[in-house]
Design an enzyme around this catalytic site. Structure first.
Site, PDB file in Angstrom:
ATOM      1  N   LYS A  27     -15.252  -8.909 -12.647  1.00 51.77           N
ATOM      2  CA  LYS A  27     -15.373  -9.760 -11.217  1.00 51.77           C
ATOM      3  C   LYS A  27     -13.990 -10.380 -11.474  1.00 51.77           C
ATOM      4  O   LYS A  27     -13.248 -11.430 -10.574  1.00 51.77           O
ATOM      5  CB  LYS A  27     -15.830 -11.204 -10.528  1.00 51.77           C
ATOM      6  CG  LYS A  27     -17.645 -10.886 -11.608  1.00 51.77           C
ATOM      7  CD  LYS A  27     -18.672 -11.592 -11.346  1.00 51.77           C
ATOM      8  CE  LYS A  27     -20.073 -11.684 -11.287  1.00 51.77           C
ATOM      9  NZ  LYS A  27     -20.492 -11.179 -13.122  1.00 51.77           N
TER      10      LYS A  27
HETATM   11  O1  OMP Z   1     -21.952  -8.776 -11.140  1.00 45.11           O
HETATM   12  C1  OMP Z   1     -22.795  -9.076 -11.647  1.00 45.11           C
HETATM   13  O2  OMP Z   1     -23.042  -8.242 -13.339  1.00 45.11           O
HETATM   14  C2  OMP Z   1     -23.738 -10.148 -11.713  1.00 45.11           C
HETATM   15  C3  OMP Z   1     -23.087 -10.707 -10.109  1.00 45.11           C
HETATM   16  C4  OMP Z   1     -24.369 -11.837  -9.836  1.00 45.11           C
HETATM   17  O3  OMP Z   1     -24.333 -12.293  -8.679  1.00 45.11           O
HETATM   18  N1  OMP Z   1     -24.846 -12.040 -10.982  1.00 45.11           N
HETATM   19  C5  OMP Z   1     -25.054 -11.612 -12.158  1.00 45.11           C
HETATM   20  O4  OMP Z   1     -25.775 -12.549 -12.794  1.00 45.11           O
HETATM   21  N2  OMP Z   1     -24.196 -10.667 -12.746  1.00 45.11           N
HETATM   22  C6  OMP Z   1     -24.082 -10.483 -13.743  1.00 45.11           C
HETATM   23  O5  OMP Z   1     -25.558  -9.817 -14.612  1.00 45.11           O
HETATM   24  C7  OMP Z   1     -25.604 -10.537 -15.729  1.00 45.11           C
HETATM   25  C8  OMP Z   1     -26.530 -11.316 -16.161  1.00 45.11           C
HETATM   26  O6  OMP Z   1     -27.437 -11.342 -17.160  1.00 45.11           O
HETATM   27  P1  OMP Z   1     -28.773 -11.372 -17.003  1.00 45.11           P
HETATM   28  O7  OMP Z   1     -28.876 -13.111 -16.056  1.00 45.11           O
HETATM   29  O8  OMP Z   1     -29.053 -12.260 -18.927  1.00 45.11           O
HETATM   30  O9  OMP Z   1     -30.116 -10.337 -16.890  1.00 45.11           O
HETATM   31  C9  OMP Z   1     -24.301 -11.129 -16.787  1.00 45.11           C
HETATM   32  O10 OMP Z   1     -23.531 -10.701 -17.402  1.00 45.11           O
HETATM   33  C10 OMP Z   1     -23.971 -11.656 -14.993  1.00 45.11           C
HETATM   34  O11 OMP Z   1     -22.351 -11.875 -15.080  1.00 45.11           O
END
Ligand code: OMP
Length: 278
Positions: free
Chosen positions: A96
């Site tokens: 990001k």
């Molecule tokens: O860019 C991302 O991947 C991201 C964007 C977003 O809007 N929300 C989000 O959760 N993420 C990333 O996606 C992953 C979600 O993880 P879980 O919630 O464990 O599935 C994390 O690494 C967050 O940093």
């Protein structure tokens, strides 16, 4: 030269539309019987690569969980990226990044220049210094066949206040981001190399994604509460462009390699059903 969009299109067709994140939370390391240190991090990543590297289309290491161990953690990230590339999955590094253009150029060479130790297929980027402050990233990605996923409508509840604010031209901030990325993908043959991040948690927000022609990364599935069925509500007619992304939901199944594979296959089956067999 094959573009990132072409490679992603092929990977999604061959392996199915699924991205699995490598997010080695301290709690997950403990749950896997590992120590919360560089050794535990290294073992965790090796297991994920072994289980999923030859299975899923895209693997998304989250840089923060490596950076917290300093240089040795970043060295694990470098070797994990190499192992993933060798195993055939595309690597999307979740960093990001975003800054003034001259600094973005340095981030671009860190991740999108093939001679860099942290070279990956694609990165996540933040547009809040202005979408076109990311231009050096877009340019280097285009030069070397890389990809950039720009945050549009994030999965966290705090994002809406900024992203859905309405500008002078009547568009939301997110719609302005979406429209700029659509411009970058003009002329793409199969799938554009410039993607957006749109959380699976956000419901129907009325944003128009129809002109994007690039991949729509959908995090927020599983641990953050969204289900594959929610993808229909969020993405509507843009479902064919969606790349669903799970981290903890799949990682919780470890450290058993077969159980990790089964969890990823379950996630993929749910997503395929929701995306209508794409
Ligand atoms: O860019 C991302 O991947 C991201 C964007 C977003 O809007 N929300 C989000 O959760 N993420 C990333 O996606 C992953 C979600 O993880 P879980 O919630 O464990 O599935 C994390 O690494 C967050 O940093």
């Amino acid at each position: 030269m094959e573009t990132f969009g072409d490679r992603l299109h092929r990977a999604m067709a061959q392996r199915g539309p699924l991205c699995v994140g490598i997010d080695p939370h301290p709690g997950l390391l403990t749950r896997w019987g590992l120590t919360d240190d560089v050794d535990g991090l290294e073992r965790f990543c090796r297991t994920v690569v072994e289980a999923l590297g030859d299975q899923v289309a895209v693997v998304k290491p989250q840089s923060a969980f490596f950076e917290r161990f300093g240089a040795r953690g970043v060295a694990v990230l470098e070797s994990t990226i190499r192992q993933l590339r060798d195993s055939g999955s595309l690597v999307l590094l979740d960093v990001k990044r975003g800054d003034i253009g001259s600094t973005v150029a340095a981030y671009a060479s860190a991740y999108l220049d093939p001679s860099s130790p942290l070279y990956v297929d694609a990165v996540t980027a933040s547009p809040y210094l202005g979408v076109m402050s990311l231009a050096p990233m877009f340019e280097l990605a285009a030069t070397h066949g890389g990809g950039v996923f720009v945050l549009a409508l994030t999965s966290n509840p705090e994002g809406a206040a900024v992203q859905r604010a309405v500008g002078a031209d009547g568009r939301t901030v997110a719609q302005a981001v979406i429209d700029e990325i659509a411009q970058l993908n003009r002329g793409a043959q199969t799938l554009g190399s410039f993607g957006l991040v749109v959380g699976a948690t956000i419901g129907d927000t009325g944003h128009d994604l129809s002109a994007v022609r690039g991949p729509l990364l959908a995090p927020g599935l599983g641990a953050q509460g969204a289900t594959a069925a929610d993808l229909r509500t969020v993405f509507g007619a843009s479902l064919p462009w969606v790349l669903p992304s799970y981290s903890r939901e799949v990682l919780h199944a470890g450290p058993d390699v077969a159980a990790l594979r089964a969890a990823a296959q379950r996630a993929l089956a749910d997503c395929k059903a929701a995306l209508g067999g794409f």
